[in-house]
Design a protein around this motif. Sequence first.
Motif, mmCIF file in Angstrom:
data_model
loop_
_atom_site.group_PDB
_atom_site.id
_atom_site.type_symbol
_atom_site.label_atom_id
_atom_site.label_comp_id
_atom_site.label_asym_id
_atom_site.label_seq_id
_atom_site.Cartn_x
_atom_site.Cartn_y
_atom_site.Cartn_z
ATOM 1 N N UNK A 41 -1.764 3.847 -3.732
ATOM 2 C CA UNK A 41 -0.704 4.839 -3.885
ATOM 3 C C UNK A 41 -0.107 5.038 -2.496
ATOM 4 N N UNK A 42 1.138 4.608 -2.325
ATOM 5 C CA UNK A 42 1.770 4.597 -1.003
ATOM 6 C C UNK A 42 3.122 5.288 -1.116
ATOM 7 N N UNK A 43 3.409 6.215 -0.208
ATOM 8 C CA UNK A 43 4.698 6.885 -0.340
ATOM 9 C C UNK A 43 4.986 7.872 0.761
ATOM 10 N N UNK A 64 8.103 12.147 7.192
ATOM 11 C CA UNK A 64 8.004 11.337 8.399
ATOM 12 C C UNK A 64 6.723 10.548 8.522
ATOM 13 N N UNK A 65 5.737 10.841 7.675
ATOM 14 C CA UNK A 65 4.493 10.073 7.673
ATOM 15 C C UNK A 65 4.398 9.259 6.391
ATOM 16 N N UNK A 66 3.449 8.350 6.349
ATOM 17 C CA UNK A 66 3.236 7.505 5.172
ATOM 18 C C UNK A 66 1.863 7.781 4.591
ATOM 19 N N UNK A 67 1.831 8.139 3.317
ATOM 20 C CA UNK A 67 0.560 8.284 2.604
ATOM 21 C C UNK A 67 0.106 6.926 2.106
ATOM 22 N N UNK A 68 -1.165 6.607 2.329
ATOM 23 C CA UNK A 68 -1.749 5.363 1.827
ATOM 24 C C UNK A 68 -3.110 5.709 1.237
ATOM 25 N N UNK A 69 -3.155 5.887 -0.074
ATOM 26 C CA UNK A 69 -4.405 6.200 -0.756
ATOM 27 C C UNK A 69 -4.994 4.911 -1.308
ATOM 28 N N UNK A 70 -6.205 4.617 -0.911
ATOM 29 C CA UNK A 70 -6.856 3.363 -1.262
ATOM 30 C C UNK A 70 -7.235 3.345 -2.733
ATOM 31 N N UNK A 113 -3.375 8.917 5.706
ATOM 32 C CA UNK A 113 -2.062 9.125 6.317
ATOM 33 C C UNK A 113 -1.905 8.207 7.519
ATOM 34 N N UNK A 114 -0.688 7.733 7.732
ATOM 35 C CA UNK A 114 -0.416 6.874 8.875
ATOM 36 C C UNK A 114 0.906 7.271 9.519
ATOM 37 N N UNK A 115 0.929 7.240 10.855
ATOM 38 C CA UNK A 115 2.157 7.455 11.615
ATOM 39 C C UNK A 115 2.732 6.149 12.128
ATOM 40 N N UNK A 116 2.207 5.021 11.629
ATOM 41 C CA UNK A 116 2.652 3.715 12.092
ATOM 42 C C UNK A 116 4.116 3.490 11.712
ATOM 43 N N UNK A 117 5.024 3.246 12.686
ATOM 44 C CA UNK A 117 6.445 3.110 12.365
ATOM 45 C C UNK A 117 6.769 1.859 11.549
ATOM 46 N N UNK A 118 6.033 0.770 11.769
ATOM 47 C CA UNK A 118 6.267 -0.455 10.988
ATOM 48 C C UNK A 118 5.936 -0.196 9.524
ATOM 49 N N UNK A 119 4.820 0.465 9.274
ATOM 50 C CA UNK A 119 4.436 0.768 7.897
ATOM 51 C C UNK A 119 5.446 1.708 7.245
ATOM 52 N N UNK A 120 5.938 2.690 7.991
ATOM 53 C CA UNK A 120 6.924 3.630 7.440
ATOM 54 C C UNK A 120 8.187 2.890 7.017
ATOM 55 N N UNK A 121 8.689 2.005 7.879
ATOM 56 C CA UNK A 121 9.917 1.257 7.556
ATOM 57 C C UNK A 121 9.696 0.333 6.369
ATOM 58 N N UNK A 122 8.540 -0.330 6.328
ATOM 59 C CA UNK A 122 8.262 -1.251 5.221
ATOM 60 C C UNK A 122 8.192 -0.492 3.901
#
Length: 270
Positions: A41-43, A64-70, A113-122
């Motif tokens: 679940x990513x969003x 501004x952050x990306x949720x990534x639930x495994x 949660x991730x603050x990685x900018x590459x992941x956010x853009x993707x």
Amino acid sequence: MGKSTASIDWLHRAPPVSGLERIEAYFSGFGYDPHRHDTYAIGHTLLGVQSFHYRGRKTHSLPGTTMVLHPDEVHDGWAGSDEGFKYRMIYVEPALIQQILGGKPLPFIHNGLSNDPWLYRACQVLVQRLDCGLDPLLEQDALFDLAHALNNAAGVNTSRKTFDYQAAERAREFIHGALTRTITLDEMAEHCGRDRWALSRDFRLLFGTSPYRYLTMRRLDLVRTLLGQGHSLVDAALTAGFTDQSHMTRQFRSTYGLPPSRWVRMLGRT
């Protein structure tokens, strides 16, 4: 967390495509009970504070952050502020990530949660407005970028286990062909030419869940499709291979955090 406010909560779904689901939703207070599903679940949170428990800690997602639930990690959800929360999410089958990464252990974001900018853009390409249809080639390019951004954000896993990706993939395909009947691990192992316990281990490593959970989730996918087409709860349950409506409802709630009747009502909100 407060009581349910389903009278003003809503949920929209984009037409599903193979291996990918896109939603946008708003909850004014309580969202959903603890649950788990076998997809990523990513969003992105678009409005307010999206609060949830994840891996034993309380987490707050802000714009501004990306949720990534495994896959198969238990989580819940509620509004962390008075304005409620709105978000867009994609649910990605681990098999898609595997096809892109070539059979590596699934990337894992530890705190959800991730603050990685590459992941956010993707991710942003795939969580755009649901009324904006995705060009098929754009979608495939975005999934490629997302898989590699996930792998990068998760860091390098130096521990390498020996596993049989092809056998696990054959098992996954076998399950898709047997949704409405009872199957055994022995039957699946014979079909794949793999020891049953090694196959079970590889399946969990590569797809993030057990073979039985994967079978149950594919049945629930069919239930949601049928409910969206106007079928009754009992008809959807029996058609998808559940023993009865009660069995389906228990599995639905433990997977999505709300009963199927509420899910259907929320789909009708504008």
